[in-house]
Design an enzyme around this catalytic site. Structure first.
Site, PDB file in Angstrom:
ATOM      1  N   THR A  14      13.814 -80.556  34.460  1.00 25.99           N
ATOM      2  CA  THR A  14      13.041 -80.099  33.299  1.00 25.99           C
ATOM      3  C   THR A  14      11.888 -79.194  33.696  1.00 25.99           C
ATOM      4  OG1 THR A  14      13.594 -82.079  32.068  1.00 25.99           O
ATOM      5  CG2 THR A  14      11.624 -80.949  31.361  1.00 25.99           C
TER       6      THR A  14
ATOM      7  N   THR B 150      11.089 -96.166  40.804  1.00 30.74           N
ATOM      8  CA  THR B 150      12.175 -96.197  39.845  1.00 30.74           C
ATOM      9  C   THR B 150      11.737 -95.438  38.586  1.00 30.74           C
ATOM     10  OG1 THR B 150      13.863 -97.910  39.683  1.00 30.74           O
ATOM     11  CG2 THR B 150      11.982 -98.241  38.332  1.00 30.74           C
TER      12      THR B 150
ATOM     13  N   THR C 205      18.366-107.955  42.275  1.00 32.52           N
ATOM     14  CA  THR C 205      18.095-108.535  40.951  1.00 32.52           C
ATOM     15  C   THR C 205      18.021-107.475  39.847  1.00 32.52           C
ATOM     16  OG1 THR C 205      16.506-109.783  39.613  1.00 32.52           O
ATOM     17  CG2 THR C 205      15.601-108.599  41.484  1.00 32.52           C
ATOM     18  N   GLN C 206      18.422-107.890  38.653  1.00 34.51           N
ATOM     19  CA  GLN C 206      18.291-107.000  37.486  1.00 34.51           C
ATOM     20  C   GLN C 206      16.836-106.892  37.031  1.00 34.51           C
ATOM     21  OE1 GLN C 206      20.990-108.526  34.499  1.00 34.51           O
ATOM     22  NE2 GLN C 206      22.787-108.061  35.713  1.00 34.51           N
TER      23      GLN C 206
HETATM   24  N1  ASP Z   1      17.783 -84.200  32.832  1.00 33.02           N
HETATM   25  C1  ASP Z   1      16.616 -83.789  33.579  1.00 33.02           C
HETATM   26  C2  ASP Z   1      16.924 -83.920  35.050  1.00 33.02           C
HETATM   27  O1  ASP Z   1      16.865 -85.010  35.573  1.00 33.02           O
HETATM   28  C3  ASP Z   1      15.437 -84.604  33.183  1.00 33.02           C
HETATM   29  C4  ASP Z   1      14.165 -84.246  33.882  1.00 33.02           C
HETATM   30  O2  ASP Z   1      14.052 -83.360  34.663  1.00 33.02           O
HETATM   31  O3  ASP Z   1      13.184 -84.941  33.596  1.00 33.02           O
HETATM   32  O4  ASP Z   1      17.232 -82.948  35.684  1.00 33.02           O
END
Ligand code: ASP
Length: 341
Positions: A13, A166, A276-277
């Site tokens: 993005t 994460t 773990t989840q």
């Molecule tokens: N879909 C995009 C990507 O991971 C989302 C982002 O960049 O935040 O390339």
């Protein structure tokens, strides 16, 4: 001497632009990025860049792309003080984990960042993230050594260890978090590093370990999962290892058929690691009978590792050519600060 930083722009993005007709976000050329961040010039760094052709949405990230990024860093390692990788957020934690394993004996900063809003938008978080990432990549400690000597994710207010982080939000500017390890730095008026959290390892020359073996998969437990489904997945052709995502402190159903399916796979030489989840906390297989049975079936504990780090660590260990015994051993060892033992 001005800090020398290499930016590796992979896509995401941060470098995207809205298609005038369809209004869908699509990757744009890197020159667009620099044009939109004139403040970068105020840093007075020497900045070069390498760009993916074409830039990709990180959902398309692959082992080949990780090899490209890791090779770019290794090839330019001596010529730069630090590296900034611009990357989509969706698979950023996987790339950060993979690079942490592939770049053995890393002693320079590899700072991965991206943004939730395209850098061309008025309220973008991309500008701030890029500038802060560059500053962190240039930061030195009181001995003149690089402050960060590992792969890290910079996002909004925090710097996280890459293989501990994460993606936790699709909307929030603070999109990343490490639930089992403290932040490496808190970004406020200044960049406040936590010296105790930063990785320090014996000084040896950087070794690039490119081979990653994709013969891994994962099983997510849920009430009602059938032994047939588990057996089917673990019998996938060529599979060498699997992450099993369990409940709570590493628990699974006690059904003899389910445990039997898992035991059979272990007997065939498939390495199964218990993760773990829960986003926070650690696998403690001996706490309940439900975890103990997995342990007795030959499943190894993933301790407090993230799912992203567990998957990429197995790819890395099998990529090194290790068999099940060695892979199990190294899954119990912290290689790059990815688990707490
Ligand atoms: N879909 C995009 C990507 O991971 C989302 C982002 O960049 O935040 O390339």
């Amino acid at each position: 001497m001005k800090p020398r930083i290499l930016i590796i722009y992979t896509g995401g993005t941060i470098g995207m632009i809205e298609d005038a007709d369809t209004k869908v976000l699509k990757p744009f050329d890197f020159t667009h990025l620099m044009e939109n961040v004139p403040k970068v010039k105020m840093l007075d760094y020497e900045i070069d860049n390498i760009q993916f052709h074409p830039p990709i949405d990180s959902s398309d990230m692959s082992i080949g792309h990780w090899q490209q990024i890791a090779s770019a860093i290794a090839d330019n390692y001596l010529g730069y003080d630090g590296f900034v990788v611009l990357h989509g957020t969706d698979t950023m934690a996987y790339t950060a984990s993979a690079l942490s394993f592939m770049l053995d004996n890393l002693h320079k900063p590899v700072i991965i960042t991206g943004s939730q809003l395209p850098i061309g938008e008025v309220r973008t978080d991309g500008e701030e993230n890029l500038i802060t990432a560059l500053q962190i990549a240039a930061a030195r400690d009181s001995h003149g050594e690089p402050m960060v000597q590992e792969v890290a994710i910079l996002f909004e207010d925090y710097l996280w260890r890459g293989n501990r982080a994460t993606k936790r939000s699709a909307d929030n500017f603070n999109a990343f978090k490490s639930y089992n390890y403290p932040y490496l730095a808190k970004i406020g008026l200044g960049i406040n590093f936590d010296a105790d959290a930063l990785l320090r390892s014996p000084k040896r020359p950087l070794t690039l370990r490119l081979e990653m073996d994709a013969a891994v998969m994962s099983i997510d437990l849920f009430p009602g999962i059938t032994p047939e489904a588990i057996a089917y997945h673990l019998a996938a052709p060529g599979i060498k290892g699997a992450v099993i995502r369990t409940y709570g402190a590493g628990n699974a159903p006690t059904s003899p058929a389910i445990i039997g399916a898992i035991r059979d796979a272990v007997k065939r030489g498939i390495v199964i690691v218990n993760v773990t989840q829960c986003v926070h906390g650690c696998v403690n297989s001996n706490r309940y009978e439900t975890g103990d049975l997995l342990c007795a079936a030959g499943v190894v504990s993933g301790h407090d590792i993230t799912f992203e780090a567990a998957m990429t660590k197995m790819m890395f260990l099998f990529g090194l050519g290790f068999g099940p015994v060695a892979v199990k051993k190294y899954l119990q060892t912290s290689l790059r600060g990815e688990i707490t033992i």
